[in-house]
Design a protein around this motif. Structure first.
Motif, short mmCIF file in Angstrom:
data_model
loop_
_atom_site.label_atom_id
_atom_site.label_comp_id
_atom_site.label_asym_id
_atom_site.label_seq_id
_atom_site.Cartn_x
_atom_site.Cartn_y
_atom_site.Cartn_z
N SER A 36 0.97 -1.05 0.36
CA SER A 36 -0.59 0.05 0.54
C SER A 36 0.69 1.55 -0.08
O SER A 36 0.59 2.08 -0.68
CB SER A 36 -0.92 0.33 0.96
OG SER A 36 -0.24 0.13 2.54
N MET A 37 1.58 1.11 0.48
CA MET A 37 3.03 2.17 0.52
C MET A 37 3.21 3.00 -0.43
O MET A 37 3.87 3.93 -1.11
CB MET A 37 3.69 2.39 1.34
CG MET A 37 3.23 2.18 3.07
SD MET A 37 4.32 1.90 4.47
CE MET A 37 3.72 1.25 5.94
N VAL A 38 4.27 1.64 -1.53
CA VAL A 38 4.64 1.49 -2.24
C VAL A 38 3.48 1.61 -3.78
O VAL A 38 3.76 3.12 -4.61
CB VAL A 38 5.25 0.59 -2.95
CG1 VAL A 38 5.61 0.13 -4.23
CG2 VAL A 38 5.84 -0.90 -2.55
N ALA A 39 2.75 1.99 -3.37
CA ALA A 39 1.55 2.38 -3.99
C ALA A 39 0.84 3.79 -4.57
O ALA A 39 0.92 4.71 -5.24
CB ALA A 39 -0.29 1.16 -3.94
N VAL A 40 1.10 4.35 -3.25
CA VAL A 40 1.28 5.94 -3.26
C VAL A 40 2.39 6.53 -4.13
O VAL A 40 1.62 7.43 -4.36
CB VAL A 40 1.24 6.65 -1.82
CG1 VAL A 40 1.99 7.79 -1.33
CG2 VAL A 40 -0.54 5.30 -0.55
N VAL A 41 3.51 6.08 -3.71
CA VAL A 41 4.41 6.32 -4.68
C VAL A 41 4.10 6.19 -6.03
O VAL A 41 4.04 7.32 -6.75
CB VAL A 41 5.57 6.56 -5.01
CG1 VAL A 41 6.54 6.65 -5.19
CG2 VAL A 41 6.55 5.88 -2.69
N VAL A 42 3.26 5.26 -6.85
CA VAL A 42 2.99 5.21 -8.46
C VAL A 42 2.04 6.52 -8.38
O VAL A 42 1.32 6.95 -9.28
CB VAL A 42 2.33 3.75 -8.17
CG1 VAL A 42 1.76 3.58 -9.93
CG2 VAL A 42 3.18 2.66 -8.25
N MET A 43 1.14 6.27 -7.40
CA MET A 43 0.38 7.20 -7.91
C MET A 43 0.42 9.04 -7.60
O MET A 43 0.12 10.16 -8.32
CB MET A 43 -1.52 7.42 -6.56
CG MET A 43 -1.94 5.55 -6.26
SD MET A 43 -2.30 5.65 -8.18
CE MET A 43 -3.98 6.28 -8.46
N ARG A 44 1.57 9.35 -6.93
CA ARG A 44 2.24 10.60 -6.95
C ARG A 44 2.54 10.29 -7.95
O ARG A 44 2.98 11.50 -8.97
CB ARG A 44 2.85 10.34 -5.61
CG ARG A 44 2.50 10.99 -4.75
CD ARG A 44 4.30 10.60 -3.51
NE ARG A 44 5.13 11.48 -3.77
CZ ARG A 44 4.54 12.76 -3.48
NH1 ARG A 44 4.06 13.54 -2.60
NH2 ARG A 44 6.24 13.56 -3.67
N LEU A 45 3.70 9.79 -8.77
CA LEU A 45 4.06 9.89 -10.40
C LEU A 45 2.40 9.82 -11.30
O LEU A 45 2.75 10.65 -12.75
CB LEU A 45 5.11 8.32 -11.11
CG LEU A 45 5.97 8.12 -9.89
CD1 LEU A 45 6.37 6.42 -9.92
CD2 LEU A 45 7.77 9.31 -10.73
N ARG A 46 1.21 9.67 -11.26
CA ARG A 46 0.61 9.67 -11.65
C ARG A 46 0.25 11.71 -11.70
O ARG A 46 -0.29 11.85 -12.78
CB ARG A 46 -0.65 8.83 -11.65
CG ARG A 46 -1.34 8.58 -12.23
CD ARG A 46 -2.87 9.52 -12.08
NE ARG A 46 -3.32 10.44 -10.87
CZ ARG A 46 -4.42 9.83 -10.16
NH1 ARG A 46 -5.07 8.68 -11.84
NH2 ARG A 46 -5.21 9.55 -9.44
N ASP A 47 0.05 11.86 -9.90
CA ASP A 47 -0.24 13.13 -10.06
C ASP A 47 0.38 14.11 -10.90
O ASP A 47 -0.06 15.19 -11.80
CB ASP A 47 -0.14 13.15 -9.38
CG ASP A 47 -1.87 12.22 -8.38
OD1 ASP A 47 -2.64 11.87 -9.07
OD2 ASP A 47 -2.11 12.93 -6.91
N GLU A 48 2.38 13.86 -10.85
CA GLU A 48 2.53 14.76 -11.42
C GLU A 48 2.64 14.78 -13.16
O GLU A 48 3.47 15.15 -13.60
CB GLU A 48 4.37 13.68 -10.67
CG GLU A 48 4.08 14.54 -9.58
CD GLU A 48 5.73 13.94 -9.26
OE1 GLU A 48 6.91 13.60 -9.64
OE2 GLU A 48 5.58 13.22 -7.28
N GLY A 49 2.15 13.40 -14.08
CA GLY A 49 2.30 13.63 -15.16
C GLY A 49 3.17 12.09 -15.35
O GLY A 49 3.14 12.57 -16.93
N GLU A 50 3.96 12.19 -14.37
CA GLU A 50 4.68 10.64 -14.91
C GLU A 50 4.08 9.72 -15.72
O GLU A 50 5.91 8.98 -16.59
CB GLU A 50 6.14 10.70 -13.76
CG GLU A 50 6.54 11.77 -13.17
CD GLU A 50 7.47 12.52 -13.81
OE1 GLU A 50 8.56 11.26 -15.22
OE2 GLU A 50 7.92 13.87 -13.93
N LEU A 51 3.35 9.32 -15.42
CA LEU A 51 2.69 8.58 -16.37
C LEU A 51 1.51 8.25 -16.11
O LEU A 51 0.75 9.21 -15.38
CB LEU A 51 3.21 7.06 -15.05
CG LEU A 51 3.08 6.43 -13.83
CD1 LEU A 51 1.54 6.37 -13.43
CD2 LEU A 51 3.83 5.56 -13.37
N THR A 52 0.19 7.66 -16.36
CA THR A 52 -1.39 7.68 -16.14
C THR A 52 -1.16 6.09 -15.94
O THR A 52 -0.32 5.14 -16.81
CB THR A 52 -2.26 7.62 -17.09
OG1 THR A 52 -1.52 6.72 -18.69
CG2 THR A 52 -1.79 9.46 -18.60
#
Length: 447
Positions: free
Chosen positions: A70-86
């Protein structure tokens, strides 16, 4: 440390003591969070210490197991919010060369990618891990068990891949990214990849005798994002507060709410257990909870948050198996019974006169709907009587309204003087008002 009343604390501790004694757990800790603060902590049993056996405290480390995901998932979602991925990006776009490249990031986060549960290595929880490059090389067609999106299929391998994705995009390791972006900002300084004193030793308890066996502990390497971390009840309480909405600026609250949306169901028609984007979901005893369970050799842990109630609950234990499965639900029931939460006081609020004029009854054909004004300039459209499609809406810069939830989530509401246009559905003040542009024509009511 205890913020609940003494009778409540006693009842909570008794439930914890029954669990530790009847389930034969070497040591067991639990905590309750309310409104972002630690409201109660309890512990039973003993851990090994420099001066001999001692009671665990809120600073004692236990293994988190899959709560790590769940903690790793938060970093992935941060990357999404920054526009680094969808979330719809295929893995190949960011992690080229793997044979899982056609899978989307959303599928991996929600365990709907169809990837095998365990890696093609010896039992990874009990043996030293392999490097990420080695693991990725071993993943072939045989590790794809289901068509992507077909069903929920829990995958430790999927989160190992997501950890490598985080490392590649951040130019570091998943662990350093997690530390810098999540753990440090939340003050979770006692959450580490390997144990530090004081920590509990992991045990397996013999099924037919009161003896224990020490379980192994090692660096899982590439599988680390699936379950590497150790933490304390105090740190996990902060994580419970985060899951409940106290994000501390680490994640946008709307993104956290998105992570809590069901993406897969784990138990078929009953739908009591499911998964969002990196978060496990549970419906139990009238509650809708989000969090994660954790299991590693010698350890069990679970953390849940109930965002609508501002409550969180957790336990950490040093046993491989044997817990009842109802401890945390029982603790929440005890809290509700002894110290039920009071509703917030109602207070009048200022209203935009133009929006106030929109409120009241509108009709979708012959069916009446109530349009209500919500705080912060929101609107709610609900069928009178409760049965039917209901959604909330927020204003947009172009004068339209965007659906937040329900049937009309993501759809557009347009307001005209004599009608509402909700994604081509026309709502009128009177049933099929002939003065409004109702598609199909309105000939008038007749006997």
């Amino acid at each position: 440390m205890t913020q609940v009343g003494q009778p409540t604390a006693r009842a909570l501790l008794r439930r914890l003591a029954v669990e530790q004694a009847e389930c034969r757990v070497p040591s067991l800790t639990a905590a309750i969070v309310r409104d972002g603060r630690l409201a109660w902590f309890g512990a039973r049993g003993r851990i090994d210490g420099p001066a001999g056996p001692q009671a665990p405290t809120a600073a004692t480390q236990y293994r988190l197991g899959s709560i790590t995901k769940s903690m790793v998932a938060v970093v992935v979602m941060r990357l999404r919010d920054e526009g680094e991925l969808t979330l719809n990006d295929p893995l190949e776009r960011h992690l080229p060369g793997t044979r899982l490249g056609h899978l989307t990031i959303a599928h991996l986060l929600s365990h709907t990618a169809g990837v095998t549960a365990e890696p093609p290595t010896p039992w990874w929880e009990r043996t030293p891990g392999v490097p990420a490059a080695d693991l990725l090389d071993r993943l072939g067609p045989g590790e794809l068990k289901h068509r992507p999106g077909r069903r929920f299929h829990y995958s430790n391998v999927g989160f190992a891949v997501l950890g490598e994705l985080v490392g590649r995009l951040r130019g570091t390791t998943w662990l350093k990214a997690l530390r810098a972006e999540v753990l440090d900002p939340l003050g979770m300084n006692d959450t580490t990849p390997r144990p530090r004193p004081p920590h509990a030793t992991g045990y397996a308890v013999h099924p037919w005798a009161d003896v224990v066996l020490t379980e192994p502990e090692h660096d899982a390497d590439a599988m680390g994002p699936a379950g590497q971390l150790w933490s304390t009840p105090a740190d996990l309480a902060r994580w419970a507060a985060f899951l409940g909405g106290d994000t501390g600026g680490v994640l946008c609250p709307d993104t956290l709410a998105e992570m809590r949306e069901p993406a897969g169901v784990d138990d078929g028609d009953t739908w009591t257990s499911g998964f969002g984007l990196g978060l496990q979901l549970a419906r139990a005893r009238g509650r809708r909870l989000a969090g994660h369970t954790g299991s590693m050799p010698g350890f069990l842990a679970t953390v849940w948050a109930e965002p609508g109630d501002g409550a969180g609950v957790l336990f950490m234990a040093n046993t491989t198996s044997g817990m009842s499965g109802t401890l945390l639900y029982d603790l929440l029931d005890i809290l509700d019974e002894h110290e039920p939460r009071l509703p917030d006081e109602w207070r009048p609020a200022a209203a935009d006169p133009d929006l106030l004029a929109l409120t009241g009854v509108w009709h979708w054909g012959p069916k009446p709907y109530a349009l209500r004004l919500l705080p912060e300039r929101g609107l709610s459209l609900e069928p009178v009587g409760g049965a039917g499609r209901a959604s909330r809406f927020v204003p947009q810069d172009d004068g339209t309204w965007l659906g937040l939830d329900g049937y009309y989530a993501g759809e557009t509401l347009r307001v005209a003087p004599d009608h509402l246009d909700l994604n081509t559905f026309v709502f009128t003040r009177e049933p099929y008002d002939p003065a409004a542009p109702v598609p199909g024509g309105v000939t008038g009511w007749h006997a």
